[in-house]
Design a protein around this motif. Structure first.
Motif, short mmCIF file in Angstrom:
data_model
loop_
_atom_site.label_atom_id
_atom_site.label_comp_id
_atom_site.label_asym_id
_atom_site.label_seq_id
_atom_site.Cartn_x
_atom_site.Cartn_y
_atom_site.Cartn_z
N VAL A 1 18.66 14.31 49.36
CA VAL A 1 19.41 14.51 50.61
C VAL A 1 18.98 15.81 51.27
O VAL A 1 18.70 15.85 52.47
N LYS A 2 18.91 16.88 50.50
CA LYS A 2 18.52 18.19 51.04
C LYS A 2 17.11 18.12 51.63
O LYS A 2 16.86 18.64 52.73
N LYS A 3 16.20 17.47 50.93
CA LYS A 3 14.83 17.34 51.40
C LYS A 3 14.78 16.55 52.71
O LYS A 3 14.09 16.95 53.66
N ALA A 4 15.52 15.46 52.79
CA ALA A 4 15.54 14.64 54.01
C ALA A 4 16.16 15.40 55.18
O ALA A 4 15.64 15.35 56.30
N ILE A 5 17.25 16.10 54.93
CA ILE A 5 17.91 16.87 55.99
C ILE A 5 16.98 17.96 56.50
O ILE A 5 16.84 18.16 57.71
N THR A 6 16.32 18.65 55.60
CA THR A 6 15.40 19.71 55.99
C THR A 6 14.23 19.15 56.80
O THR A 6 13.83 19.74 57.81
N ALA A 7 13.72 18.00 56.40
CA ALA A 7 12.60 17.38 57.12
C ALA A 7 13.02 16.95 58.53
O ALA A 7 12.28 17.18 59.50
N VAL A 8 14.19 16.33 58.65
CA VAL A 8 14.67 15.91 59.97
C VAL A 8 14.94 17.12 60.85
O VAL A 8 14.59 17.13 62.03
N ALA A 9 15.54 18.16 60.28
CA ALA A 9 15.82 19.38 61.05
C ALA A 9 14.52 19.99 61.57
O ALA A 9 14.44 20.39 62.74
N ALA A 10 13.51 20.04 60.73
CA ALA A 10 12.22 20.59 61.16
C ALA A 10 11.58 19.72 62.24
O ALA A 10 11.06 20.24 63.23
N ALA A 11 11.64 18.41 62.06
CA ALA A 11 11.03 17.50 63.03
C ALA A 11 11.73 17.54 64.38
O ALA A 11 11.08 17.43 65.42
N LYS A 12 13.04 17.72 64.36
CA LYS A 12 13.82 17.72 65.59
C LYS A 12 14.01 19.12 66.18
O LYS A 12 14.57 19.27 67.25
N GLY A 13 13.59 20.14 65.46
CA GLY A 13 13.70 21.51 65.97
C GLY A 13 15.07 22.13 65.81
O GLY A 13 15.41 23.09 66.50
N TYR A 14 15.87 21.62 64.87
CA TYR A 14 17.19 22.21 64.63
C TYR A 14 17.03 23.43 63.74
O TYR A 14 16.40 23.38 62.70
N LYS A 15 17.62 24.54 64.16
CA LYS A 15 17.57 25.75 63.35
C LYS A 15 18.70 25.77 62.33
O LYS A 15 18.59 26.39 61.28
N TYR A 16 19.81 25.13 62.66
CA TYR A 16 20.95 25.08 61.77
C TYR A 16 21.43 23.64 61.66
O TYR A 16 21.54 22.93 62.65
N VAL A 17 21.76 23.23 60.44
CA VAL A 17 22.40 21.94 60.21
C VAL A 17 23.65 22.24 59.39
O VAL A 17 23.58 22.86 58.33
N LEU A 18 24.78 21.82 59.92
CA LEU A 18 26.07 22.06 59.28
C LEU A 18 26.55 20.80 58.58
O LEU A 18 26.36 19.70 59.09
N ASP A 19 27.18 20.97 57.43
CA ASP A 19 27.77 19.85 56.70
C ASP A 19 29.15 19.61 57.29
O ASP A 19 30.02 20.48 57.23
N ALA A 20 29.37 18.44 57.85
CA ALA A 20 30.64 18.11 58.49
C ALA A 20 31.68 17.60 57.49
O ALA A 20 32.80 17.28 57.86
#
Length: 167
Positions: free
Chosen positions: A124-143
């Protein structure tokens, strides 16, 4: 008219800057994601199977012990005190062995659960980090309830805050 164009351009730049900053932050409900993952369903099934195996073994051991205790109680009046003492010690040893089995089974189940969940969390962490990098998100918060920051690639202001506090 020239001032009007200047005001429109300034407003457009302001809105674009605000939109760009908003695009730097994203969120995801990690708990919901994990529960929906096929790997989690497989892990739960594996843990259930292991738990059922431990439970069946435990029940079999307890049933055998109860039968032995019942047999010994029935025969207690017809055997010597020495035999009864030996049998009592045997039953106590078996009870301790069964308790030890239950504790070991619980520990093994906990280890297996931790291993399975760690692998899922890493994916999950790897996928979230990859999507954040691909989409240009600097921060991803756990809702999720009690969630935290999952990705933090923005500016760290720790040194500035420490300086402000005189540290």
């Amino acid at each position: 008219m020239k001032q009007f164009k200047l005001v429109v351009v300034a407003i457009a730049l302001f809105l674009t800057a605000g939109y760009t900053q908003a695009q730097e932050i994203a969120h995801i409900n990690v708990s919901e994601l994990v529960q929906a993952m096929p790997a989690m369903k497989a892990a739960q099934a594996e843990l259930k199977k292991l738990s059922d195996t431990f439970d069946a073994d435990y029940k079999a051991k307890m049933t055998a012990l109860q039968a032995k205790v019942q047999k010994y109680n029935t025969e207690a009046a017809t055997v010597s005190a020495e035999v009864n003492n030996t049998r009592r010690k045997e039953v106590e040893n078996e009870q301790m062995s069964i308790q030890q089995y239950a504790q070991t089974a619980q520990a093994e189940l906990g280890k297996k659960q931790q291993a399975l969940l760690s692998a899922i969390e890493a994916d999950v962490k790897k996928a979230i980090t990859a999507v954040a990098a691909a989409k240009g998100y600097k921060y991803v918060l756990d809702a999720s309830a009690g969630g935290s920051v999952l990705v933090a690639n923005g500016k760290d202001i720790m040194s500035e805050v420490k300086a402000k506090l005189g540290m």
